[in-house]
Design an enzyme around this catalytic site. Structure first.
Site, PDB file in Angstrom:
ATOM      1  N   LYS A 126       0.874  -1.187   0.000  1.00  0.00           N
ATOM      2  CA  LYS A 126       0.000   0.000   0.000  1.00  0.00           C
ATOM      3  C   LYS A 126       0.899   1.221   0.000  1.00  0.00           C
ATOM      4  O   LYS A 126       2.024   1.169   0.492  1.00  0.00           O
ATOM      5  CB  LYS A 126      -0.875   0.026   1.259  1.00  0.00           C
ATOM      6  CG  LYS A 126      -2.104   0.884   1.126  1.00  0.00           C
ATOM      7  CD  LYS A 126      -3.248   0.098   0.524  1.00  0.00           C
ATOM      8  CE  LYS A 126      -4.435   0.940   0.167  1.00  0.00           C
ATOM      9  NZ  LYS A 126      -5.586   0.102  -0.238  1.00  0.00           N
ATOM     10  N   ASP A 166      -7.036   4.122  -4.548  1.00  0.00           N
ATOM     11  CA  ASP A 166      -7.699   4.016  -3.238  1.00  0.00           C
ATOM     12  C   ASP A 166      -8.311   5.405  -3.022  1.00  0.00           C
ATOM     13  O   ASP A 166      -8.534   6.133  -4.002  1.00  0.00           O
ATOM     14  CB  ASP A 166      -6.700   3.621  -2.136  1.00  0.00           C
ATOM     15  CG  ASP A 166      -7.386   3.186  -0.836  1.00  0.00           C
ATOM     16  OD1 ASP A 166      -7.865   2.052  -0.759  1.00  0.00           O
ATOM     17  OD2 ASP A 166      -7.456   4.006   0.114  1.00  0.00           O
TER      18      ASP A 166
HETATM   19  P1  NDP Z   1     -12.929   7.685  -3.107  1.00  0.00           P
HETATM   20  O1  NDP Z   1     -11.853   8.663  -2.907  1.00  0.00           O
HETATM   21  O2  NDP Z   1     -13.461   7.443  -4.472  1.00  0.00           O
HETATM   22  O3  NDP Z   1     -14.184   8.028  -2.179  1.00  0.00           O
HETATM   23  C1  NDP Z   1     -14.027   8.125  -0.805  1.00  0.00           C
HETATM   24  C2  NDP Z   1     -15.354   8.503  -0.183  1.00  0.00           C
HETATM   25  O4  NDP Z   1     -15.262   8.393   1.226  1.00  0.00           O
HETATM   26  C3  NDP Z   1     -15.754   9.945  -0.460  1.00  0.00           C
HETATM   27  O5  NDP Z   1     -17.139  10.039  -0.450  1.00  0.00           O
HETATM   28  C4  NDP Z   1     -15.132  10.667   0.714  1.00  0.00           C
HETATM   29  O6  NDP Z   1     -15.706  11.919   1.016  1.00  0.00           O
HETATM   30  C5  NDP Z   1     -15.377   9.688   1.841  1.00  0.00           C
HETATM   31  N1  NDP Z   1     -14.351   9.851   2.868  1.00  0.00           N
HETATM   32  C6  NDP Z   1     -13.014   9.734   2.723  1.00  0.00           C
HETATM   33  N2  NDP Z   1     -12.374   9.973   3.870  1.00  0.00           N
HETATM   34  C7  NDP Z   1     -13.347  10.247   4.764  1.00  0.00           C
HETATM   35  C8  NDP Z   1     -13.329  10.587   6.128  1.00  0.00           C
HETATM   36  N3  NDP Z   1     -12.178  10.689   6.813  1.00  0.00           N
HETATM   37  N4  NDP Z   1     -14.522  10.778   6.747  1.00  0.00           N
HETATM   38  C9  NDP Z   1     -15.697  10.680   6.054  1.00  0.00           C
HETATM   39  N5  NDP Z   1     -15.772  10.390   4.758  1.00  0.00           N
HETATM   40  C10 NDP Z   1     -14.617  10.167   4.130  1.00  0.00           C
HETATM   41  O7  NDP Z   1     -12.378   6.311  -2.485  1.00  0.00           O
HETATM   42  P2  NDP Z   1     -12.878   4.827  -2.697  1.00  0.00           P
HETATM   43  O8  NDP Z   1     -14.333   4.798  -2.933  1.00  0.00           O
HETATM   44  O9  NDP Z   1     -11.979   4.193  -3.676  1.00  0.00           O
HETATM   45  O10 NDP Z   1     -12.535   4.173  -1.279  1.00  0.00           O
HETATM   46  C11 NDP Z   1     -13.489   4.079  -0.224  1.00  0.00           C
HETATM   47  C12 NDP Z   1     -13.061   3.007   0.759  1.00  0.00           C
HETATM   48  O11 NDP Z   1     -12.999   1.756   0.067  1.00  0.00           O
HETATM   49  C13 NDP Z   1     -11.689   3.194   1.388  1.00  0.00           C
HETATM   50  O12 NDP Z   1     -11.724   2.666   2.695  1.00  0.00           O
HETATM   51  C14 NDP Z   1     -10.785   2.317   0.520  1.00  0.00           C
HETATM   52  O13 NDP Z   1      -9.628   1.912   1.221  1.00  0.00           O
HETATM   53  C15 NDP Z   1     -11.718   1.149   0.261  1.00  0.00           C
HETATM   54  N6  NDP Z   1     -11.409   0.313  -0.898  1.00  0.00           N
HETATM   55  C16 NDP Z   1     -11.275   0.844  -2.135  1.00  0.00           C
HETATM   56  C17 NDP Z   1     -11.022   0.031  -3.220  1.00  0.00           C
HETATM   57  C18 NDP Z   1     -10.934   0.549  -4.607  1.00  0.00           C
HETATM   58  O14 NDP Z   1     -10.793  -0.265  -5.525  1.00  0.00           O
HETATM   59  N7  NDP Z   1     -11.045   1.834  -4.851  1.00  0.00           N
HETATM   60  C19 NDP Z   1     -10.828  -1.411  -3.052  1.00  0.00           C
HETATM   61  C20 NDP Z   1     -11.053  -1.884  -1.703  1.00  0.00           C
HETATM   62  C21 NDP Z   1     -11.319  -1.029  -0.683  1.00  0.00           C
HETATM   63  P3  NDP Z   1     -14.921  13.283   0.669  1.00  0.00           P
HETATM   64  O15 NDP Z   1     -15.053  13.439  -0.809  1.00  0.00           O
HETATM   65  O16 NDP Z   1     -15.584  14.329   1.458  1.00  0.00           O
HETATM   66  O17 NDP Z   1     -13.487  13.087   1.095  1.00  0.00           O
HETATM   67  O1  2IT Z   2      -7.898  -1.666  -0.699  1.00  0.00           O
HETATM   68  C1  2IT Z   2      -7.828  -2.178  -1.838  1.00  0.00           C
HETATM   69  O2  2IT Z   2      -7.943  -3.395  -2.002  1.00  0.00           O
HETATM   70  C2  2IT Z   2      -7.632  -1.286  -2.982  1.00  0.00           C
HETATM   71  N1  2IT Z   2      -7.587  -0.071  -2.802  1.00  0.00           N
HETATM   72  C3  2IT Z   2      -7.448  -1.862  -4.361  1.00  0.00           C
HETATM   73  C4  2IT Z   2      -6.035  -2.344  -4.559  1.00  0.00           C
HETATM   74  C5  2IT Z   2      -5.688  -2.783  -5.962  1.00  0.00           C
HETATM   75  O3  2IT Z   2      -4.498  -3.078  -6.152  1.00  0.00           O
HETATM   76  O4  2IT Z   2      -6.556  -2.863  -6.828  1.00  0.00           O
END
Ligand code: NDP
Ligand code: 2IT
Length: 446
Positions: A126, A166
């Protein structure tokens, strides 16, 4: 607490002071694994738990860049290369002002188990930066990404370490990072996943995490003869994971009624249908606005500085960030009739919240199982890059669906208790551990 867990955690805390999220993630795994390791002494003798909690390598670097005013800005870049026993390091990059060593180490640690659960050959890693993309112009984001990659490129590679997105890192950022890597190395390779479809990306990768977490919810519900059809679903977040969870929940006959960002949440009792979701996607991915604008557009309620867990629902999908459901919120969810929690985010439930869910014996799918569809589809992107042949949407989606069902079966295999209750935390932790641990033993003391 089990005294063996206590002793192990004292060592982890002494070695990694102040890294609270890392302690939290390790403790949850240690609670599942220490009893299992006692029953399987080969892992104890090989000190696998001690080794797996120590990153193979951590890299910290300066990221200087020029903002639109011509002023110099300095951020900090990181890459945690946690474990390469079963494949190249693999895991996302997070750009958010809260990013620090403890957060990235928790994410890299979780990633090792998650990637193993996918059955694909990927180690865990990461990275990211304390850079805040909010309010920055496209040019500023590009200059930052170019500077970040100018150091990172020497540490990564298609067979070494393959980053992805992420929080704060989506298609735009991956494009800028990939362009700079290609320029520096003079190589067009699968060094990053989440690439655009015209330049080496995979269909369904953008959708994969949200779709996967929804498929996982459906699998959990089916163990109790239930399904998503007709269920009310509370979703947090409005980013990549939340958007495609809303889409899939709706496709499967459920009703997604909430969405949030770090300022607050909206509650739409009629459900966020396809048109309203298209509005959220345009708002968040193109205009980069705030979720409050949804309430203004559709005349629904907006709750400033609140999280959605007080809304009555059957299923909860926390899809924003770590520790976004606390013990009291978990109690409220259970009291209001929530029977299933599928974690799209990484570690969104605090240990107190997890305890509430387990004591209530509801279906609780921890992030490292429930959100593994994202990285699994990254693995499928790597396969297509190696073959230099793209797969169709249906082909990738079917593979993703099969992988999520297999992860669910692994959790059932390792997590079913004598009374029949499936503890998905134990299931995911032990199921993810075995393959990595066996590979580490086979490869000697490295
Ligand atoms: P994005 O940046 O696309 O979206 C994040 C969302 O979460 C936004 O709505 C954001 O709001 C909100 N957010 C972020 N930080 C905070 C906070 N501290 N408090 C409240 N709201 C918050 O990210 P993703 O959708 O990609 O990721 C979301 C979650 O999913 C994370 O935990 C990530 O680790 C996990 N994840 C993502 C994967 C991926 O493929 N993208 C895979 C597996 C897990 P704002 O715009 O106001 O910051
Ligand atoms: O938390 C996660 O699994 C991710 N943000 C996706 C990682 C990846 O390599 O696709």
């Amino acid at each position: 607490m089990d005294p063996r867990v206590q002793q192990f955690m004292a060592m982890i805390k002494a070695k990694n002071p102040g890294e609270n999220e890392f302690h939290q993630a390790v403790q949850e795994v240690a609670e599942s694994l220490i009893p299992f390791i006692e029953d399987n002494p080969k892992y104890k003798h090989a000190k696998i738990l001690e080794r797996i909690a120590e990153p193979e390598r951590t890299i910290i670097f300066r990221v200087p860049w020029l903002d639109d005013k011509g002023e110099i800005q300095i951020n900090r870049g990181f890459r945690i290369e946690m474990n390469s026993a079963i494949g190249p390091y693999k895991g996302g990059l997070r750009f958010h002002p809260t990013v620090n060593m403890g957060i990235l180490k928790f994410l890299a640690f979780e990633q090792v188990f998650k990637n193993s659960l996918t059955t694909l050959p990927m180690g865990g890693g990461k990275g990211g930066s304390d850079f805040d993309p909010k309010g920055k112009s496209d040019n500023e984001v590009m200059r930052f990404c170019q500077s970040f990659m100018t150091e990172l490129f020497r540490h990564i590679g298609a067979d070494t370490d393959v980053p992805a997105g992420d929080i704060g890192v989506g298609g735009r950022e991956i494009g800028f990072l990939f362009g700079q890597y290609k320029r520096l190395k003079n190589e067009f390779t699968g060094v990053l996943t989440g690439k655009g479809i015209e330049w080496g990306g995979s269909l369904i990768r953008p959708e994969a995490t949200g779709y996967g977490a929804t498929y996982f919810a459906q699998e959990m519900l089916s163990t109790r003869g239930e399904s998503l059809k007709g269920k009310t679903v509370c979703i947090s977040g409005s980013g990549n994971v939340a958007q495609y969870a809303i889409e899939k929940v709706t496709d499967m006959g459920g009703k997604a009624v909430t969405s949030s960002d770090s300022d607050g949440f909206i509650y739409d009792p009629k459900g966020i249908d396809k048109d309203k979701l298209a509005f959220i996607m345009e708002l968040k991915n193109v205009k980069r606005g705030r979720i409050k604008e949804y309430a203004e557009k559709y005349g629904v309620e907006y709750f400033e500085a609140k999280r959605p867990w007080g809304i009555k629902c059957d299923v909860a999908m926390p899809n924003a960030t770590q520790n976004e459901i606390n013990g009291d919120e978990a109690k409220t969810l259970v009291k209001n009739g929530c029977i299933c929690v599928s974690e799209g985010a990484n570690m969104p439930s605090t240990p107190e919240a997890v305890e509430v869910f387990i004591n209530a014996a509801i279906l609780f799918g921890p992030g490292k199982a429930a959100n593994a569809g994202g990285v699994a589809t990254s693995g499928l992107e790597m396969t297509q890059n190696s073959m230099r042949l793209p797969w169709s949407r249906t082909e990738v989606d079917e593979k993703l669906h099969t992988i999520m069902k297999n992860i669910h079966s692994t959790c059932v295999k390792y997590g079913t208790k004598e009374n029949g209750f499936i503890n998905y935390i134990d299931g995911a932790n032990i199921g993810g551990f075995v393959k990595v641990a066996n590979a580490m033993i086979a490869q000697g003391v490295v």
